[in-house]
Design a protein around this motif. Structure first.
Motif, short mmCIF file in Angstrom:
data_model
loop_
_atom_site.label_atom_id
_atom_site.label_comp_id
_atom_site.label_asym_id
_atom_site.label_seq_id
_atom_site.Cartn_x
_atom_site.Cartn_y
_atom_site.Cartn_z
N GLU A 1 0.61 -1.24 -0.16
CA GLU A 1 0.06 0.05 0.05
C GLU A 1 1.06 1.26 -0.04
O GLU A 1 1.96 1.40 0.51
CB GLU A 1 -0.89 -0.13 1.14
N ASP B 1 0.08 9.53 4.79
CA ASP B 1 -0.41 9.81 6.04
C ASP B 1 1.05 10.70 6.68
O ASP B 1 2.05 10.42 6.60
CB ASP B 1 -0.83 8.71 6.76
N PRO C 1 3.58 10.22 9.48
CA PRO C 1 3.95 9.00 10.22
C PRO C 1 4.26 9.16 11.65
O PRO C 1 5.35 9.28 12.14
CB PRO C 1 5.25 8.56 9.50
N TRP D 1 -0.01 6.73 14.41
CA TRP D 1 -0.14 6.06 12.89
C TRP D 1 0.52 4.67 13.00
O TRP D 1 0.10 3.90 12.28
CB TRP D 1 0.28 7.08 11.79
N ALA D 2 1.96 4.89 13.59
CA ALA D 2 2.72 3.67 13.20
C ALA D 2 2.13 2.42 14.16
O ALA D 2 2.26 1.23 13.31
CB ALA D 2 3.93 4.12 13.65
N ARG E 1 -1.13 1.82 14.63
CA ARG E 1 -2.14 1.12 13.84
C ARG E 1 -1.65 0.71 12.58
O ARG E 1 -2.77 -0.12 12.03
CB ARG E 1 -3.07 2.33 13.61
N ARG E 2 -0.48 0.61 12.04
CA ARG E 2 -0.46 0.05 10.88
C ARG E 2 0.02 -1.36 11.01
O ARG E 2 0.64 -2.03 11.93
CB ARG E 2 1.06 0.60 10.16
N ASN E 3 -0.68 -2.41 10.19
CA ASN E 3 -0.46 -3.79 10.21
C ASN E 3 -0.40 -4.47 9.19
O ASN E 3 -0.65 -5.71 8.80
CB ASN E 3 -1.93 -4.28 10.78
N THR F 1 3.57 -1.14 4.29
CA THR F 1 3.26 0.24 3.71
C THR F 1 4.51 1.13 3.14
O THR F 1 5.44 1.17 3.77
CB THR F 1 2.56 0.96 4.67
N ASN G 1 5.08 5.13 2.59
CA ASN G 1 4.47 6.30 3.06
C ASN G 1 5.28 7.58 2.41
O ASN G 1 6.34 7.48 2.57
CB ASN G 1 4.50 6.43 4.73
N TRP H 1 7.41 0.69 5.74
CA TRP H 1 6.96 0.28 7.05
C TRP H 1 6.54 -1.39 6.91
O TRP H 1 5.70 -1.57 6.22
CB TRP H 1 5.82 0.90 7.57
N THR H 2 7.41 -1.98 7.54
CA THR H 2 7.19 -3.48 7.73
C THR H 2 7.42 -4.13 9.22
O THR H 2 7.77 -3.15 9.90
CB THR H 2 7.99 -4.38 6.55
#
Length: 231
Positions: A24, A28, A30, A34-35, A37-39, A42, A44, A90-91
């Protein structure tokens, strides 16, 4: 213009640079919230700075004509703005994030302008090349560490993506075309009350090409005599 750049970058990354990955792409801020809630993996692109690229300023105006050939509006040259994006991956593992950043770097290094087919709206109408730079040192007053501090998050590896985009100037309508001819007066020195002449007013063009005229109130029929003009 800014949202059109967002759409162009989103299409470029999802369809070309990260094609088939299913990762994705979001825009947003970061922050820590926000971090948390990221699952899902992504990428960014956070727009953290907007400023005019004054070195691209131009002068002059462009005329826009109506159907009858008269000038209906004028428009100045576009103004250019540098849009700076903080690009992060973001992983769950740092190694995967580094791999994503490497893919992004390789994909964006292939060119230096956004593909024309990705541009829409006002950018497509201007038909101008939209250049970008990737991973260059930030300019004066754009320290990335300060960005992370302002966001309240922890410093992460990132790429600095700067897109220089044009913003079209507004069209300004002009007044109606002048149709009255110039008024010329010639006065008889012997009798200043006599000898007044006025150039007739244009009323249009007849079928044979002759310009139709109409007398102006107060115009006399007197004309200067033929022959050389006395010095």
């Amino acid at each position: 213009m800014i949202h059109e750049i967002d759409e162009a970058l989103h299409g470029l990354l999802t369809s070309q640079v990260l094609a088939t990955s299913g990762i994705e792409v979001v825009f947003d801020a970061p922050t820590r919230e926000w971090a948390s809630r990221r699952n899902a993996p992504t990428v960014n692109l956070f727009l953290y700075d907007i400023r005019e690229a004054v070195e691209h300023r131009q002068q002059g105006r462009r005329a826009h004509h109506a159907a009858d050939g008269t000038v209906a509006a004028v428009q100045g040259p576009p103004r250019w703005f540098a849009l700076s994006y903080l690009v992060t991956a973001w992983t769950k593992r740092p190694q995967d994030e580094h791999r994503l950043l490497s893919d992004l770097l390789c994909g964006l290094m292939d060119g230096d302008v956004l593909p024309a087919e990705r541009l829409g709206g006002s950018l497509a109408a201007l038909a101008l090349a939209v250049p970008y730079t990737i991973a260059l040192p930030p300019g004066e007053g754009r320290a990335l560490a300060d960005v992370w501090s302002a966001l309240g998050g922890e410093l992460k590896p990132s790429l600095d993506l700067v897109v220089t985009a044009p913003l079209a100037a507004a069209r300004r309508p002009v007044g109606p075309a002048v149709t009255d001819a110039l008024v010329v007066r010639a006065v008889d020195r012997a009798d200043p009350r006599r000898g007044e002449l006025r150039r007739p007013r244009h009323e249009g063009v007849s079928e044979d090409g002759a310009i139709g005229v109409r007398r102006v109130r107060g115009e006399t029929d007197r004309r200067p005599p033929a022959g050389p003009v006395p010095r």
